[in-house]
Design a protein around this motif. Structure first.
Motif, PDB file in Angstrom:
ATOM      1  N   GLY A 156       3.656   2.117 -12.906  1.00  0.00           N
ATOM      2  CA  GLY A 156       2.975   0.926 -13.358  1.00  0.00           C
ATOM      3  C   GLY A 156       3.873  -0.271 -13.561  1.00  0.00           C
ATOM      4  N   THR A 213      12.265   1.328  -5.450  1.00  0.00           N
ATOM      5  CA  THR A 213      11.065   1.085  -4.645  1.00  0.00           C
ATOM      6  C   THR A 213      10.777  -0.409  -4.598  1.00  0.00           C
ATOM      7  OG1 THR A 213      10.204   3.226  -5.338  1.00  0.00           O
ATOM      8  CG2 THR A 213       8.616   1.676  -4.398  1.00  0.00           C
ATOM      9  N   VAL A 229       0.844  -1.201   0.000  1.00  0.00           N
ATOM     10  CA  VAL A 229       0.000   0.000   0.000  1.00  0.00           C
ATOM     11  C   VAL A 229       0.872   1.240   0.000  1.00  0.00           C
ATOM     12  CG1 VAL A 229      -1.972  -1.116   1.098  1.00  0.00           C
ATOM     13  CG2 VAL A 229      -0.296   0.028   2.527  1.00  0.00           C
ATOM     14  N   PRO A 246       4.756  -3.627  -9.561  1.00  0.00           N
ATOM     15  CA  PRO A 246       4.314  -5.001  -9.275  1.00  0.00           C
ATOM     16  C   PRO A 246       5.169  -6.071  -9.964  1.00  0.00           C
ATOM     17  CG  PRO A 246       2.439  -3.585  -9.790  1.00  0.00           C
ATOM     18  CD  PRO A 246       3.664  -2.773 -10.061  1.00  0.00           C
ATOM     19  N   VAL A 264       2.559  -3.750   3.477  1.00  0.00           N
ATOM     20  CA  VAL A 264       3.952  -3.340   3.305  1.00  0.00           C
ATOM     21  C   VAL A 264       3.946  -1.990   2.606  1.00  0.00           C
ATOM     22  CG1 VAL A 264       6.098  -3.808   2.063  1.00  0.00           C
ATOM     23  CG2 VAL A 264       4.930  -5.656   3.286  1.00  0.00           C
TER      24      VAL A 264
HETATM   25  N1  LIG Z   1       6.160   3.204  -1.878  1.00  0.00           N
HETATM   26  C1  LIG Z   1       5.307   2.182  -2.016  1.00  0.00           C
HETATM   27  N2  LIG Z   1       4.846   1.521  -0.933  1.00  0.00           N
HETATM   28  C2  LIG Z   1       3.972   0.497  -1.062  1.00  0.00           C
HETATM   29  N3  LIG Z   1       3.505   0.062  -2.240  1.00  0.00           N
HETATM   30  C3  LIG Z   1       3.928   0.673  -3.359  1.00  0.00           C
HETATM   31  C4  LIG Z   1       4.856   1.762  -3.318  1.00  0.00           C
HETATM   32  N4  LIG Z   1       5.091   2.150  -4.595  1.00  0.00           N
HETATM   33  C5  LIG Z   1       4.345   1.350  -5.391  1.00  0.00           C
HETATM   34  N5  LIG Z   1       3.647   0.463  -4.647  1.00  0.00           N
HETATM   35  C6  LIG Z   1       2.690  -0.564  -5.130  1.00  0.00           C
HETATM   36  O1  LIG Z   1       2.888  -0.805  -6.504  1.00  0.00           O
HETATM   37  C7  LIG Z   1       1.760  -0.330  -7.277  1.00  0.00           C
HETATM   38  C8  LIG Z   1       2.227   0.231  -8.589  1.00  0.00           C
HETATM   39  O2  LIG Z   1       3.052   1.351  -8.362  1.00  0.00           O
HETATM   40  P1  LIG Z   1       3.726   2.158  -9.553  1.00  0.00           P
HETATM   41  O3  LIG Z   1       4.473   1.168 -10.366  1.00  0.00           O
HETATM   42  O4  LIG Z   1       4.598   3.168  -8.890  1.00  0.00           O
HETATM   43  O5  LIG Z   1       2.620   2.788 -10.358  1.00  0.00           O
HETATM   44  C9  LIG Z   1       1.091   0.676  -6.345  1.00  0.00           C
HETATM   45  O6  LIG Z   1      -0.255   0.897  -6.690  1.00  0.00           O
HETATM   46  C10 LIG Z   1       1.280   0.002  -4.996  1.00  0.00           C
HETATM   47  O7  LIG Z   1       0.369  -1.066  -4.800  1.00  0.00           O
END
Ligand SMILES: Nc1ncnc2c1ncn2[C@@H]1O[C@H](COP(=O)(O)O)[C@@H](O)[C@H]1O
Ligand SMILES: Cc1cc2nc3c(=O)[nH]c(=O)nc-3n(C[C@H](O)[C@H](O)[C@H](O)COP(=O)(O)OP(=O)(O)OC[C@H]3O[C@@H](n4cnc5c(N)ncnc54)[C@H](O)[C@@H]3O)c2cc1C
Lengths: 258, 318
Positions: free
Chosen positions: A126, A98, A7, A129, A60
């Motif tokens: 994006g 990250t 999250v 994951p 997490v």
């Molecule tokens: N700093 C973070 N802490 C926890 N979950 C993350 C974080 N950054 C990304 N996520 C998870 O990964 C998903 C995709 O992130 P993103 O690739 O940055 O768009 C998010 O919607 C979260 O579920």
């Protein structure tokens, strides 16, 4: 079945974002909230754990300044505990950094299933994951609009360009969920009170053994300019007096589409 | 200055290479001496023939063993890079499979990624990509500061697809050392008639202002009369009125039609990012303060339940 949900805690999306003029990083000061996109993951995890006959849902999160407000919201929904990675050296982390942090934290919980959103509301790379899955060496299914677990497998309806695919993978696995996959519950008063005393394990980069490997120290891309985009000008705005549709007809005619 | 080689992740639509693939290749051709593509899917020969018209000299094909693309394609590409066959840049579309492969490859090669890009420049050997943030109001340009190959994903419609540099693309199967374990059991195709949303010359989108799901029929009717495609805001996709494939915006489709009609849509930044590039925008909203009017060429402040039926009648009677 133990489930980890990633999250993200983000600045209120209703407040216009700002970049730090020096570093060009997104400003993330003040109170952070649970990213709406992740509320779906939390709800999904709670439902799957219940359907599997029990187990813990562990959150997490990586966030600056030991921020826990967003985590408390998800704990109030029913998650059992949380791991928060917070460290000054993580400022300016890119998606891969990250993911390295999240993967190291997730390992500690040793889950049967990891759930994330498809993309974060702020930043939205994006790719996190899939990067997390790769770092953990786990199978992954992205863009899930329906999830079931049974017989050591996760079965997912995965959104596609043309419709959807039924996809299956052995557990443990990483699954990213789309918005609207389930209806997130509102935390009850009891839930909110209980959340205050649920354990949040706060870790640093050193605790995870990732010094020098993540954050700005390992950023291999640099923002070289930020410029305002060209603005689109508004045209003619008219109040409908019952004949407004004629204006549209005339407009379509002038563009020769009818 | 040109790069020596760019690779493009190729994808296949229903009966031809996806428009995003052709867009990426068209751009790559202007920046590199050699453009090659890699592809996991059916009809490799047809894809190679088509991509050749856009200047692709080689199509690497990868067998995923019936699994999702991410693991297999990334492992095949990484193996090529490790064996010394490395491009300067690998381009992806911001698509379902594109992002999967990109994420896996980023870990396999330990390289950062830049995503949601809408422009690409090469300055000397510096590769720069630009991304629009804050609802498309600011443009952020970043440069890679690591060894190539660089990894970037681009939004659809960032570049114009144009045939050119015609060659015959050789087809070469490459091995995927790891095929992963996410098995595609069955594919479901949702039927739709009329032009595809992201390729239609006219798009008519409806939002929450329609009030209830039945009223979406007005959007379908108008789209049909104009030989366009119906679209939607996320509000009504989340509400289950229409499938996700109708969604326009940051997390949906990017459309750039000649005419975009927004009916009962407020104009949230995340929606506007997906339609701001339209040539002409018509908005119908009962709230004169709705942000959508800020970018509309023609704005009607009125009730969609009055304006749309009257418009449909008028078009029918022509
Ligand atoms: N700093 C973070 N802490 C926890 N979950 C993350 C974080 N950054 C990304 N996520 C998870 O990964 C998903 C995709 O992130 P993103 O690739 O940055 O768009 C998010 O919607 C979260 O579920
Ligand atoms: C990470 C993230 C990604 C997102 N991605 C997208 C995306 O890809 N696409 C997208 O669309 N949204 C996206 N959103 C959601 C976006 O923020 C808005 O919530 C959404 O676009 C609002 O949809 P809407 O305009 O239909 O509804 P609303 O904002 O509720 O607007 C309804 C409008 O209808 C008008 N109206 C009401 N009744 C009438 C009537 N009778 N006649 C005429 N007008 C009427 C109202 O005045 C109002 O302006 C995203 C949000 C987030 C956080």
């Amino acid at each position: 079945m133990n489930v980890v949900v990633c999250v993200k805690q983000i600045p209120d999306p209703a407040v216009p974002g700002e970049l730090d003029p020096q570093t060009h990083w997104l400003k993330r000061e003040g109170k952070l909230i649970l990213d709406d996109s992740d509320a779906y993951g939390v709800e999904m995890a709670l439902q799957l754990a219940t359907a599997a006959g029990g187990g813990d849902v562990t959150l997490v999160s990586m966030a600056p300044n030991g921020e826990t407000s967003g985590l408390r919201t998800a704990l109030a929904m029913g998650a059992a505990n949380a791991i928060l990675v917070s460290d000054e050296s993580l400022k300016g982390s890119d998606a891969l950094s990250t993911a390295k942090v999240l993967a190291a934290a997730i390992k500690r919980a040793n889950p049967d299933l990891v759930i994330t959103a498809t993309e974060a509301t702020d930043g939205y790379t994006g790719t996190v994951p899939e990067q997390v899955a790769a770092l953990l060496g786990l199978p992954s299914i992205t863009f899930a609009k329906k999830i079931e677990t049974a017989d050591g497998k996760v079965k997912v309806e995965r959104q596609t360009e043309a419709g959807y695919d039924e996809v299956e993978a052995p557990l443990p696995a990483v699954v990213s969920v789309t918005a609207g996959v389930v209806e997130p519950r509102y935390p009850s008063f009891k839930g909110i009170m209980a959340a205050k005393s649920k354990p949040v394990d706060t870790l640093t980069v050193a605790d995870l053994g990732l010094e020098g490997q993540v954050g700005a120290a390992n950023a291999r891309q640099e923002i070289i300019s930020v410029t305002p985009a060209e603005e689109r000008q508004a045209g003619e705005i008219i109040e409908d007096d019952g004949e407004g549709f004629q204006k549209i007809v005339a407009f379509l005619e002038s563009k020769k589409v009818i | 200055m040109a790069l020596s080689k760019i690779w493009v992740h190729a994808e296949f639509g229903t009966d031809k290479p996806s428009s995003i693939t052709l867009e990426l290749i068209s751009k790559a051709r202007t920046l590199a001496d050699t453009v090659e593509a890699f592809y996991a899917g059916d009809n490799a020969d047809a894809v190679a023939a088509e991509l050749g018209k856009y200047g692709v000299s080689k199509l690497y094909t990868i067998d995923t063993g019936g699994n999702l693309q991410g693991v297999a394609v990334a492992s095949a590409v990484a193996a090529q890079v490790e064996a010394g066959n490395a491009p300067d840049l690998i381009m992806f579309g911001t698509t379902y499979d594109g992002r999967d492969v990109l994420g896996r490859l980023s870990v396999a090669l330990d390289r950062p990624v830049l995503t949601n890009a809408s422009a690409l420049e090469v300055e000397g050997d510096e590769v720069r990509v630009t991304e629009a943030i804050f609802g498309g109001t600011q443009l952020v340009t970043s440069a890679f500061r690591c060894e190539p190959p660089h990894l970037a994903a681009f939004r659809p419609k960032s570049f114009v697809a144009e045939a050119g540099g015609e060659t015959t693309a050789a087809v070469e199967a490459i091995d995927a050392p790891d095929k992963g374990h996410a098995k595609v059991v069955e594919r479901h195709v949702e039927e739709h008639s009329g032009p595809i949303l992201d390729e239609a010359a006219i798009v008519v989108s409806g939002g929450r202002g329609l009030g209830e799901s039945d009223k979406y029929q007005l959007i379908e009717d108008l789209a049909k009369l104009l030989k366009g495609a119906p679209g939607a805001s996320r509000a009504i996709v989340d509400a289950g009125w229409v499938p996700y494939s109708y969604q326009v915006g940051q997390t949906g489709k990017v459309v750039k039609p000649d005419i975009y009609i927004a009916a009962g849509i407020s104009g949230a930044t995340q929606h506007m990012v997906g339609m701001k590039g339209s040539k002409n925008i018509i908005a119908i909203n009962k709230d004169a303060e709705a942000p959508i009017f800020g970018i509309a060429d023609l704005g009607i402040v009125g009730d969609v339940h009055k304006v749309l039926p009257a418009l449909i009648e008028a078009l029918k009677n022509r």
